[in-house]
Design a protein around this motif. Structure first.
Motif, mmCIF file in Angstrom:
data_model
loop_
_atom_site.group_PDB
_atom_site.id
_atom_site.type_symbol
_atom_site.label_atom_id
_atom_site.label_comp_id
_atom_site.label_asym_id
_atom_site.label_seq_id
_atom_site.Cartn_x
_atom_site.Cartn_y
_atom_site.Cartn_z
ATOM 1 N N UNK A 1 61.341 -34.991 67.705
ATOM 2 C CA UNK A 1 60.235 -35.903 68.191
ATOM 3 C C UNK A 1 59.249 -35.331 68.903
ATOM 4 N N UNK A 2 58.180 -35.834 68.719
ATOM 5 C CA UNK A 2 57.057 -35.424 69.341
ATOM 6 C C UNK A 2 56.420 -36.249 70.589
ATOM 7 N N UNK A 3 55.869 -36.004 71.566
ATOM 8 C CA UNK A 3 55.382 -36.964 72.482
ATOM 9 C C UNK A 3 53.960 -35.969 72.694
ATOM 10 N N UNK A 4 52.743 -36.963 72.317
ATOM 11 C CA UNK A 4 51.303 -36.203 72.501
ATOM 12 C C UNK A 4 50.782 -36.728 73.789
ATOM 13 N N UNK A 5 50.099 -36.216 74.203
ATOM 14 C CA UNK A 5 49.203 -36.590 75.522
ATOM 15 C C UNK A 5 47.655 -36.094 75.556
ATOM 16 N N UNK A 6 46.947 -36.750 76.173
ATOM 17 C CA UNK A 6 45.633 -36.355 76.444
ATOM 18 C C UNK A 6 44.544 -37.005 75.863
ATOM 19 N N UNK A 7 43.165 -37.020 76.585
ATOM 20 C CA UNK A 7 42.121 -37.823 76.321
ATOM 21 C C UNK A 7 41.117 -36.689 75.932
ATOM 22 N N UNK A 8 39.867 -37.001 75.355
ATOM 23 C CA UNK A 8 38.719 -36.149 74.970
ATOM 24 C C UNK A 8 38.125 -35.614 75.919
ATOM 25 N N UNK A 9 38.164 -36.187 76.981
ATOM 26 C CA UNK A 9 37.484 -35.870 78.480
ATOM 27 C C UNK A 9 38.684 -35.726 79.537
ATOM 28 N N UNK A 10 38.865 -34.733 79.893
ATOM 29 C CA UNK A 10 39.923 -34.606 80.812
ATOM 30 C C UNK A 10 40.485 -33.299 80.735
ATOM 31 N N UNK A 11 41.741 -32.968 81.456
ATOM 32 C CA UNK A 11 42.261 -31.608 81.646
ATOM 33 C C UNK A 11 42.626 -31.075 80.163
ATOM 34 N N UNK A 12 42.980 -31.794 79.180
ATOM 35 C CA UNK A 12 43.142 -31.197 77.991
ATOM 36 C C UNK A 12 44.033 -32.132 77.128
ATOM 37 N N UNK A 13 44.708 -31.690 75.939
ATOM 38 C CA UNK A 13 45.451 -32.384 75.308
ATOM 39 C C UNK A 13 46.514 -31.682 74.794
#
Lengths: 365, 365, 365, 365
Positions: free
Chosen positions: A10-22
């Motif tokens: 199971x994976x949980x992804x996070x992050x926006x294009x502009x912000x701290x990272x992904x």
């Protein structure tokens, strides 16, 4: 729960294009797998912007870092956290998105759903979100290759706009796919496709296309009837990618025009194995892999963000016109190739581990 | 976990075509919904065999019984167990399936996966399995209508074999769909389709086709980026139905041949609301409903079980020939209509309840 | 989702005490397990009412029926649906529950949560709900015994009211437990317990007690840090049973009064195996089984429904007094024994299959 | 899936004590919540090492960083990724753990389960893992306070070794708890406890104790029968914390010695509300909160890692003796206080959002 994918792996992804990272957290990765950033970076490099002259020029090295779950070069069985920093974010290029919704983009629906959105770029709906998927997919691929050395997942472009070509999924090679920037294994067609992409970009426009994926050497018995059929999970995986509009497996929509006597794949014994002499099923029957190559296609729409002026509305409810700035791909397909492979690997490894769990009792054979 | 569907409104289906019966347990149904068998039976009747002269003549009344979760005509908030008994099972018609695999059916893959299969009919891969889905879907529809009175889910046949027709999803009515046995709302085309189905049946053959589904009046904001996008969950739901080979939403595969400037749906303010002037997106943008009609299509292959002789193999590994007996649909599409609607309703109600959970904090507007 | 338990071996229970019946759907049961009603009935018989003179006299044979998932005496790998009909329901005995809430029962909280409740008996909060658990637990036990022939799950009563006894979890036998109606393996203590239960019943009152459970022969390595620790899942499983107030493993609350040097279980090599010379850990360390016997205790409160008059309120908000009618257990513990064993088996089989999935790569050893 | 917790408000934690860091991804956090690191840091500070002279001197500032999901100070509804870097890792202090298993620690079971372990510190079984929980718990608390301003979650120490004190859960204050380093709100008892902890530390030993937690102002109707009862989920949450050996709610184990007439909580109408005059139920009946304070206790064993010499075995199977080096807490309870509060908040917010989803239809009242 919307950024979780998979039941056992199971994976949980996070992050926006502009912000701290992904990034991504992988839970359920088997222990003792040799793993380092070097296993992951090549697929990230195939996805990253700026890799050729037909993709967005945004400059991101997309260097990944493994933060947990690996000890002395091997996985611990604990969650693997992988992160990529955003470095070339330019929110100033997006100020107009603060006040207007891009047509056919996710700006309006995010605002409608959440009552807030990160208007500095695509936010969570950006293709950068796929970095976590691609990183996790690289881990999934390594597990698959370890447990089934013959397995190969290859995806490639078969159509850009109205330029299309038939590719033999049994014969296609990674080398042919990676030989050009559009990732179409037929060199002549690829050249025409590249030309077309450059053309529409200079028009301030964009194009879509079709991507095909083949899995060769997939073991039999993967897929969980009735809801988690292997093709159902692949369909979900593909439609979860940005800009996708359709999925078909094997004969697909064209198969709906055949008779049963034409469509059925006859069984024959070949080298002592049950094989089919045709593969209109696309390697999956009753939701379970049958050992033949899995073949499916995904339709991608043209990129929504274009620099041509379009009718739209403002966030305060007035009609308006928008000619988008910012750095965008005129065609998402070349960079979608590693994303599709990653999602395919994630579906397969999850089903492989699930089948290990279920197939617990001795077989008579 | 493979027979569970949904996150908050979760169903667990059970049952084989030959055995005690089939059914479903619904967990997470809101309390206080008026509910009785009369809410469920009409959709089961639209799915049941023997309903017309172009479907299998197997005689099953498919009368459902609610065993729990309802008290004095209203739901309790506890699991709702619904059962339908099998009555007209004729395992003797399937004895040849004991020794041979039907081409393009699930016989071989079930055996490969499980090392055992119920060869008396299709077992779990039978269309009877969908009874639990249709029953649960009827409950889902009633919740949707209660919370959003304007919502309508309609599915209908747009192609059988090479006979196809364009239907206006904004105008189509339930009456027109149910006016004929093939469930194509265009009467003339329906007549030709029925003729074609009878023709192939008399040939001992089968045909496939395409089904379209429209959701009108769907609220905005349903769908959970990034993996549980509304279109991704619909794609999975559809590909989890037997005999499906493809899914496309809005412009679908044809959309891949357009330019961005042609494909984007311009926004305009209409009656104070943000609307789109076209709907190539098919009502979903960025994985979230935008308030426009949701329109998608599903490709069905021709029925695998046909009475014509076909090449196959025996369970003991010899080449053989099979002309299937048993009672089968020459075309699955007419009975697939309520199944598609049910799966659509299940996806929507789950996302509607999920959105209720997430949208917990006050909005500025 | 509240009536689902387990990740890979997942059960969905349904049913109220008064209504069509109760049951369970098991999803994820491995294929090819020999299974019939005869494997399940004995545990249901140990749970059923009317089995002795210290339990409720409600007359229910609790005969189970397997409706799906089994073919020719073996599991198919498809969902197993098991049902028990309610036969001796007497809603008339509960008419006062329509207007009043029983103190410390679930009447009030169900009404507060759902805005409706089945007042004909305990509804979903009745001990009849456990039938589905016990039936599924019997299937789980059979899988465990098949994969690990030495495994034994035994639970027994160590305290009723203020009568308690220390039992050696290494030596206790099923025969000693089942030798008396209270299921305390020490005969003399059992006699005193039975006496006490009869006493309080004649007083119109009820008593609680403590139950201990031991798992002998459990393989090492079960339990998934960090949230799905084996003891965490056992704690949840036990607290999900009606009338439970506490759970402790190994040294439990008493262990909190020891020093580390007294509490730690020293390791020694015994017959070439890593063993501990004491077992204050209760067979689980870091959330993972260590191969020593798993020992835990569960506290049960006295039955809430008593025939003595108690202060309560009516559903319309007036103070009132209630002396409950209906047929109730003066002490829930004797019938809780098979429930605790069932929940333990369900936790273990789920973790066993999960460990099979995760432990996919070759070991050096 | 083992590092995921929650159904609707779901967290995924990651990280080892020695490695890049630790963190959490929160999926399902409602949008529009004002949030910054300042909301999270105070609880991390209450958990961090080096905060007083009775905890481990490891120097970690445990400064958190929010990497995604927040835009201009408010949550986006997208995953919130929070990270804390490890800075004072000293793997050299653990070299002996490479060759020996600490008694009653997770070293042996991790090795047995995974065939590999991070022996540089506790790895995943370290208390540092709780950082992700505490960070997510701070977010959960803020949502709870926003939706139910009166809600308060307070936990505190009631016993260290054999020194114990009764605390009134209705009257206890945060100020009294935080007034001393052991977090026992009774100052005199706290002084004795601190003395005892210093004593055993100077002996190279450790002690355990009991922690109590109260939730005041919890709304009615939280908890999902039958498996996800509120007390069952709290029990799991607590037993998932390192070093816990027991959980009891309300009357707990002592309640098993009462009669029903003594144990039942009578209902009375107070200020027009249904209230109970006693609270032996501990605020939960039938698995659902009843509006009274939720009160539960957790037993913690003495810290396993002590500097006294103990019998153990080597990884290669020889008997040995180990006197652990490294920096360890002589008693885990003071730092467990924020962990217990965090897990409680996570359980409550998940159930609150789930209840929002389920309670979808209009109520008569």
């Amino acid at each position: 729960m919307s950024s979780n994918f998979g039941e056992v792996f199971r994976i949980s992804t996070w992050g926006e294009s502009h912000g701290g990272g992904v990034g991504v957290v992988i839970d359920g990765c088997p222990a003792r797998l040799p793993l380092s950033e070097a296993d992951i970076q090549p697929d990230l490099d195939r996805r990253r912007p700026g890799q050729s002259d037909i993709v967005t020029p945004r400059k991101e090295a997309d260097e990944c870092q493994i933060l947990s779950g690996v000890f002395q070069g091997r996985t611990l069985g604990t969650p693997i956290s992988i992160m990529v920093r955003n470095t070339d974010a330019r929110p100033s290029a997006y100020t107009e998105m603060q006040t207007m919704y891009r047509p056919s983009h996710a700006d309006f629906t995010y605002q409608a759903k959440y009552g807030i959105r990160n208007w500095e770029g695509g936010g969570r709906s950006s293709a950068r979100e796929a970095i976590g998927r691609v990183a996790a997919g690289a881990v999934a691929k390594k597990i698959l290759r370890t447990l089934h050395p013959g397995i190969e997942i290859l995806s490639y472009i078969t159509a850009i706009h109205d330029i299309s070509v038939a590719i033999d999924p049994l014969a296609v090679t990674s080398e042919a796919i990676e030989a050009n920037s559009v990732r179409c294994p037929d060199a002549a067609t690829a050249a025409a496709m590249i030309e077309r992409i450059k053309e529409v970009r200079s028009d301030g426009d964009s194009v879509g296309g079709v991507l095909e994926c083949v899995v060769r050497g997939c073991p039999r018995g993967l897929g969980e009837p009735v809801f988690d059929k292997l093709d159902a999970d692949l369909a979900k995986a593909m439609l979860s990618l940005p800009a996708t509009k359709g999925f078909e497996i094997g004969s697909g929509f064209a198969g709906s025009k055949l008779r049963g006597s034409e469509h059925n794949d006859p069984f024959r014994i070949v080298d002592g194995q049950v094989r089919t002499t045709t593969n209109l099923s696309g390697g999956i029957q009753g939701g379970i892999s049958n050992g033949e190559p899995i073949v499916f296609r995904v339709a991608f729409k043209p990129t929504a963000t274009i620099s041509r002026a379009q009718d739209t509305v403002t966030v305060t409810g007035e009609n308006a016109s928008l000619a988008a700035r910012g750095r965008h791909d005129p065609c998402v397909l070349p960079r979608a190739v590693p994303m599709v492979e990653a999602m395919t690997a994630l579906v397969l490894v999850d089903h492989l581990l699930r089948q290990r769990a279920q197939d617990a009792l001795p077989r008579e054979e």
